[in-house]
Design a protein around this motif. Structure first.
Motif, mmCIF file in Angstrom:
data_model
loop_
_atom_site.group_PDB
_atom_site.id
_atom_site.type_symbol
_atom_site.label_atom_id
_atom_site.label_comp_id
_atom_site.label_asym_id
_atom_site.label_seq_id
_atom_site.Cartn_x
_atom_site.Cartn_y
_atom_site.Cartn_z
ATOM 1 N N PRO A 22 0.847 -1.194 0.000
ATOM 2 C CA PRO A 22 0.000 0.000 0.000
ATOM 3 C C PRO A 22 0.888 1.253 0.000
ATOM 4 C CG PRO A 22 -0.440 -1.399 1.923
ATOM 5 C CD PRO A 22 0.669 -2.040 1.162
ATOM 6 N N GLU A 23 0.351 2.335 -0.490
ATOM 7 C CA GLU A 23 1.176 3.511 -0.722
ATOM 8 C C GLU A 23 1.953 3.968 0.507
ATOM 9 O OE1 GLU A 23 -1.023 5.853 -3.499
ATOM 10 O OE2 GLU A 23 0.424 7.507 -3.200
ATOM 11 N N ASP A 24 1.332 3.905 1.690
ATOM 12 C CA ASP A 24 2.009 4.423 2.890
ATOM 13 C C ASP A 24 3.066 3.461 3.449
ATOM 14 O OD1 ASP A 24 0.150 2.526 3.623
ATOM 15 O OD2 ASP A 24 -0.424 3.541 5.484
ATOM 16 N N GLN A 25 3.251 2.326 2.804
ATOM 17 C CA GLN A 25 4.271 1.376 3.296
ATOM 18 C C GLN A 25 5.431 1.206 2.326
ATOM 19 O OE1 GLN A 25 2.616 -2.487 4.028
ATOM 20 N NE2 GLN A 25 1.012 -1.692 5.371
ATOM 21 N N ARG A 26 5.455 2.001 1.301
ATOM 22 C CA ARG A 26 6.499 1.792 0.281
ATOM 23 C C ARG A 26 7.814 2.440 0.695
ATOM 24 N NH1 ARG A 26 2.434 3.106 -4.814
ATOM 25 N NH2 ARG A 26 1.053 1.345 -4.347
ATOM 26 N N ASN A 122 7.529 -10.447 -0.407
ATOM 27 C CA ASN A 122 8.768 -9.690 -0.608
ATOM 28 C C ASN A 122 9.531 -10.281 -1.783
ATOM 29 O OD1 ASN A 122 8.325 -8.177 1.833
ATOM 30 N ND2 ASN A 122 8.782 -10.094 2.893
ATOM 31 N N TRP A 123 10.274 -9.415 -2.452
ATOM 32 C CA TRP A 123 10.973 -9.786 -3.688
ATOM 33 C C TRP A 123 12.301 -10.461 -3.352
ATOM 34 C CZ3 TRP A 123 8.517 -9.718 -8.179
ATOM 35 C CH2 TRP A 123 9.260 -9.859 -9.361
ATOM 36 N N ARG A 124 12.196 -11.659 -2.820
ATOM 37 C CA ARG A 124 13.399 -12.379 -2.370
ATOM 38 C C ARG A 124 13.142 -13.869 -2.384
ATOM 39 N NH1 ARG A 124 15.987 -13.505 3.632
ATOM 40 N NH2 ARG A 124 13.878 -14.122 4.156
ATOM 41 N N PRO A 203 10.917 -1.486 -8.296
ATOM 42 C CA PRO A 203 11.454 -1.535 -6.925
ATOM 43 C C PRO A 203 10.841 -0.507 -5.980
ATOM 44 C CG PRO A 203 13.148 -0.791 -8.492
ATOM 45 C CD PRO A 203 11.941 -1.169 -9.297
ATOM 46 N N GLN A 204 10.215 0.510 -6.512
ATOM 47 C CA GLN A 204 9.629 1.529 -5.638
ATOM 48 C C GLN A 204 8.333 1.069 -4.967
ATOM 49 O OE1 GLN A 204 9.779 1.430 -8.887
ATOM 50 N NE2 GLN A 204 7.938 2.281 -9.833
ATOM 51 N N LEU A 205 7.826 -0.098 -5.377
ATOM 52 C CA LEU A 205 6.537 -0.576 -4.844
ATOM 53 C C LEU A 205 6.683 -1.711 -3.844
ATOM 54 C CD1 LEU A 205 4.430 -0.751 -8.163
ATOM 55 C CD2 LEU A 205 4.765 1.178 -6.606
ATOM 56 N N THR A 206 7.901 -2.177 -3.634
ATOM 57 C CA THR A 206 8.062 -3.400 -2.843
ATOM 58 C C THR A 206 9.394 -3.405 -2.098
ATOM 59 O OG1 THR A 206 7.808 -5.813 -3.017
ATOM 60 C CG2 THR A 206 9.134 -4.764 -4.719
ATOM 61 N N VAL A 272 16.246 -3.166 -0.153
ATOM 62 C CA VAL A 272 15.472 -2.751 -1.321
ATOM 63 C C VAL A 272 16.057 -3.442 -2.545
ATOM 64 C CG1 VAL A 272 14.809 -0.542 -0.290
ATOM 65 C CG2 VAL A 272 16.847 -0.662 -1.745
ATOM 66 N N VAL A 273 15.265 -3.462 -3.607
ATOM 67 C CA VAL A 273 15.673 -4.227 -4.789
ATOM 68 C C VAL A 273 16.008 -3.307 -5.952
ATOM 69 C CG1 VAL A 273 14.756 -6.466 -4.139
ATOM 70 C CG2 VAL A 273 13.218 -4.783 -5.138
#
Ligand code: OGA
Ligand code: NI
Length: 337
Positions: A22-26, A122-124, A203-206, A272-273
């Protein structure tokens, strides 16, 4: 199942829905501080008392530091990164054999962090291994790449020695006997997470890993020498860690925060990715033995600094940690006295 792994998925051009925060958690990447540094400590310096005081300062004010001249052969660090990358590039059928999302398994390949508990991924991907005592676990480790067992076990031995030396220096920096923390932690376990963060289309979204503290005592991270991604919270701002060549990044985990009665902090950090490059990191975790009682030495408790946490066993803590999602309030808060 194994088809959840990012490293076996097609190359995405946009982020799948279940990875979008969600936007406030990016991660607000534009606000990350890129020109600050976490302390770098030369462990080979001749004046040990100076090294100890630098470590004390870093633990008190950052909870994080880098070490160079740490005694682990550079060639071994480089070989480890090579086998780690080769492992994640194995064919899907090879990797499927090791896939599990059960956190109690002692060798497992998984994705995100705790997919049984989380709603946003998460992207991992990560390979998690128990590493001590080696004879007990190495037989179950991957046989492919063919040098995996040899390289990873040689690395584990070296990193354990480094960890024990750091714990001695940390004890001294608190005015304690050199062996105080090592004794308090008992016959320590050692786990390894080989983290693989594929190239990410957005990467800005996750996150690769969202903000978290480490549940163990001490973490020794071998970062990717070519791709940055680790960020550390300092005074309310995220600092990008730009590792020195051949350095390890060390951080205090929750158990050292509890054992030092809050004098040293287990600090929030995240990964971060990257939109262009995959990234590898290898985290080695020293963990108290399961029945170690986590309770600070008398000297660290006083009228002005009363006990912050109730005593507990590491086993109790670790179960609690894995019963939760990484995004919740820090686990240590549940153990306040
Ligand atoms: C971890 C961790 C950071 C990184 O594995 O606990 O914080 O840079 N890793 O991969
Ligand atoms: Ni961590």
């Amino acid at each position: 199942m194994a088809d959840q792994l990012l490293s076996t998925a097609p190359d995405y051009h946009s982020l799948p829905e279940n990875y979008i925060r969600p936007e406030d958690q990016r991660p607000v990447l534009a606000e990350v501080v890129s020109d600050a540094h976490i302390p770098a400590i030369d462990m080979g310096a001749p004046d040990r008392s100076h090294v100890v005081s630098q470590i004390g300062h870093a633990c008190r004010s950052y909870g994080f530091f880098q070490v160079v001249n740490h005694g682990v052969p550079v060639e071994l660090m480089l070989r480890l990164l090579v086998v780690a990358r080769e492992f994640f590039h194995l064919p899907p059928t090879e990797k499927a054999k090791l896939y599990s999302d059960d956190p109690t398994k002692k060798v497992r390949l998984s994705t995100s962090s705790n997919i049984r508990k989380e709603t946003i991924r998460n992207w991992r991907d990560y390979l998690r291994l128990h590493c001590y005592p080696l004879e007990e676990y190495v037989p179950e480790w991957p046989c492919d790449p063919s040098s995996f067992k040899e390289v990873v076990s040689a690395y584990c031995k070296e990193v354990r020695q480094l960890g024990l030396r750091l714990l001695e220096a940390i004890s001294l920096s608190l005015g304690l006997e050199e062996d105080c923390l090592v004794k308090a932690l008992g016959e320590q376990g050692q786990h390894m997470a080989i983290n693989y963060y594929p190239r990410c289309p957005q990467p800005q979204l996750t996150y690769g890993l969202p903000a978290h503290t480490d549940p163990n005592a001490l973490t020794i991270l071998l970062p990717d020498p070519d791709v940055a991604g680790l960020q550390v919270l300092k005074d309310g701002r995220w600092i990008a860690v730009d590792p020195l060549a051949h350095a390890f990044v060390i951080n205090i985990g929750d158990q050292l925060q509890a054992l030092t009665n809050g004098k040293y902090k287990s600090v929030l950090h995240r990964a971060v990715v990257n939109p262009e490059k995959e990234r590898i990191s290898v985290a080695s975790f020293l963990c108290p033995c399961n029945y170690a009682i986590i309770s600070p030495p008398e000297r660290l408790i006083s009228e002005g600094s009363p006990a912050m946490y109730r005593s507990y066993t590491y086993e109790e803590y670790y179960k609690k940690f894995w019963s939760r999602n990484l995004d919740e309030e820090p686990c240590l808060e549940l153990f306040q006295s």
